[in-house]
Design a protein around this motif. Structure first.
Motif, short mmCIF file in Angstrom:
data_model
loop_
_atom_site.label_atom_id
_atom_site.label_comp_id
_atom_site.label_asym_id
_atom_site.label_seq_id
_atom_site.Cartn_x
_atom_site.Cartn_y
_atom_site.Cartn_z
N MET A 84 0.86 -1.18 0.00
CA MET A 84 0.00 0.00 0.00
C MET A 84 0.89 1.23 0.00
O MET A 84 1.75 1.37 0.87
CB MET A 84 -0.89 0.02 1.26
CG MET A 84 -1.82 1.21 1.33
SD MET A 84 -2.65 1.37 2.94
CE MET A 84 -3.39 -0.22 3.16
N ILE A 86 1.20 5.25 0.45
CA ILE A 86 0.52 6.39 1.06
C ILE A 86 1.28 7.62 0.58
O ILE A 86 2.47 7.77 0.88
CB ILE A 86 0.55 6.28 2.60
CG1 ILE A 86 -0.15 4.99 3.04
CG2 ILE A 86 -0.11 7.49 3.23
CD1 ILE A 86 -0.06 4.71 4.51
N GLN A 90 -0.97 12.64 -5.57
CA GLN A 90 -2.21 12.20 -6.24
C GLN A 90 -2.27 12.69 -7.68
O GLN A 90 -2.06 13.85 -7.97
CB GLN A 90 -3.42 12.71 -5.48
CG GLN A 90 -4.71 12.14 -5.99
CD GLN A 90 -5.87 12.45 -5.07
OE1 GLN A 90 -5.71 13.11 -4.05
NE2 GLN A 90 -7.03 11.98 -5.42
N LEU A 105 -2.33 -0.85 -3.91
CA LEU A 105 -3.36 0.13 -3.54
C LEU A 105 -2.71 1.44 -3.14
O LEU A 105 -1.63 1.44 -2.55
CB LEU A 105 -4.14 -0.45 -2.35
CG LEU A 105 -5.46 0.18 -2.03
CD1 LEU A 105 -6.58 -0.69 -2.61
CD2 LEU A 105 -5.63 0.27 -0.55
N VAL A 107 -3.35 5.18 -1.05
CA VAL A 107 -4.13 6.00 -0.14
C VAL A 107 -3.50 7.39 -0.20
O VAL A 107 -2.27 7.52 -0.09
CB VAL A 107 -4.11 5.45 1.31
CG1 VAL A 107 -4.82 6.42 2.25
CG2 VAL A 107 -4.76 4.08 1.37
N TRP A 108 -4.32 8.39 -0.41
CA TRP A 108 -3.81 9.74 -0.62
C TRP A 108 -3.76 10.54 0.68
O TRP A 108 -4.70 10.48 1.47
CB TRP A 108 -4.68 10.47 -1.64
CG TRP A 108 -4.92 9.66 -2.87
CD1 TRP A 108 -6.11 9.13 -3.28
CD2 TRP A 108 -3.95 9.24 -3.83
NE1 TRP A 108 -5.92 8.41 -4.44
CE2 TRP A 108 -4.60 8.46 -4.80
CE3 TRP A 108 -2.58 9.43 -3.97
CZ2 TRP A 108 -3.97 7.89 -5.89
CZ3 TRP A 108 -1.92 8.86 -5.05
CH2 TRP A 108 -2.61 8.11 -5.99
N LYS A 109 -2.68 11.27 0.87
CA LYS A 109 -2.54 12.20 2.00
C LYS A 109 -3.23 13.50 1.61
O LYS A 109 -3.11 13.91 0.46
CB LYS A 109 -1.07 12.48 2.29
CG LYS A 109 -0.30 11.32 2.84
CD LYS A 109 1.16 11.74 3.03
CE LYS A 109 2.02 10.60 3.48
NZ LYS A 109 3.43 10.99 3.54
N PHE A 111 -5.01 11.64 4.75
CA PHE A 111 -5.95 10.53 4.81
C PHE A 111 -6.75 10.59 6.11
O PHE A 111 -6.37 11.27 7.05
CB PHE A 111 -5.23 9.18 4.71
CG PHE A 111 -4.16 8.99 5.76
CD1 PHE A 111 -4.48 8.60 7.05
CD2 PHE A 111 -2.82 9.21 5.44
CE1 PHE A 111 -3.50 8.42 8.01
CE2 PHE A 111 -1.83 9.03 6.40
CZ PHE A 111 -2.17 8.64 7.68
N GLU A 115 -10.04 5.52 5.97
CA GLU A 115 -9.48 5.17 4.66
C GLU A 115 -8.37 4.13 4.81
O GLU A 115 -8.27 3.21 3.99
CB GLU A 115 -8.93 6.42 3.97
CG GLU A 115 -9.99 7.39 3.54
CD GLU A 115 -9.39 8.68 3.01
OE1 GLU A 115 -9.67 9.01 1.84
OE2 GLU A 115 -8.66 9.36 3.76
N ILE A 116 -7.56 4.28 5.82
CA ILE A 116 -6.48 3.32 6.07
C ILE A 116 -7.08 1.95 6.40
O ILE A 116 -6.68 0.93 5.83
CB ILE A 116 -5.55 3.79 7.21
CG1 ILE A 116 -4.85 5.10 6.82
CG2 ILE A 116 -4.54 2.70 7.59
CD1 ILE A 116 -3.87 5.00 5.68
N ALA A 119 -8.68 0.34 3.40
CA ALA A 119 -7.67 -0.16 2.46
C ALA A 119 -7.11 -1.49 2.93
O ALA A 119 -6.94 -2.42 2.12
CB ALA A 119 -6.55 0.87 2.31
#
Length: 131
Positions: A84, A86, A90, A105, A107-109, A111, A115-116, A119
């Motif tokens: 994942m 992070i 984006q 996968l 996950v955008w900061k 976050f 969301e974490i 995921a």
């Protein structure tokens, strides 16, 4: 095996920002995961060479070895590991680069905790849990 034991994962969190790294540790430990921390890619590689992990959670913009390189290297050491990323980059990731790195996968900061957790659940669905 109980449901809690099935859900417990061994996670390596790689993040150079102390506050984010410790926040992720606390969140994951609260949900009963075993969490190991590294502040850079070099230390993360040492962990990947000596320990087996279910999940690598990495920032992409790390000093030295980037999260991109770390993700690709993690697959060489542990073929079954999930990765994942992070990141705050984006929309700037190239499709080919994503495929080559083996990142499962993003996950955008910034976050949210949800969301974490969502995921992690997406990467490791709980058997028998309704979808």
């Amino acid at each position: 095996m109980s449901l809690q034991q099935q859900c417990k994962r061994k996670v390596l969190v790689v993040e150079d920002d102390d506050s984010i790294r410790f926040l992720l540790r606390d969140l994951l430990q609260l949900h009963r995961h075993d969490v190991y921390l590294a502040s850079d890619g070099e230390n993360a590689l040492k962990y990947l060479q000596s320990e087996n992990f279910d999940l690598l959670m990495t920032d992409l913009g790390l000093p030295g070895i980037s999260g991109w390189e770390l993700a690709a290297a993690s697959r060489r050491y542990q073929s079954g590991i999930r990765v994942m990323a992070i990141t705050s980059w984006q929309g700037k990731e190239e499709t080919e680069r994503i495929a080559q790195s083996g990142i499962d996968l993003f996950v955008w900061k910034p976050f949210r905790f949800e969301e974490i957790l969502a995921a992690v659940e997406k990467l490791f669905p709980v058997p028998g849990a309704g979808v």
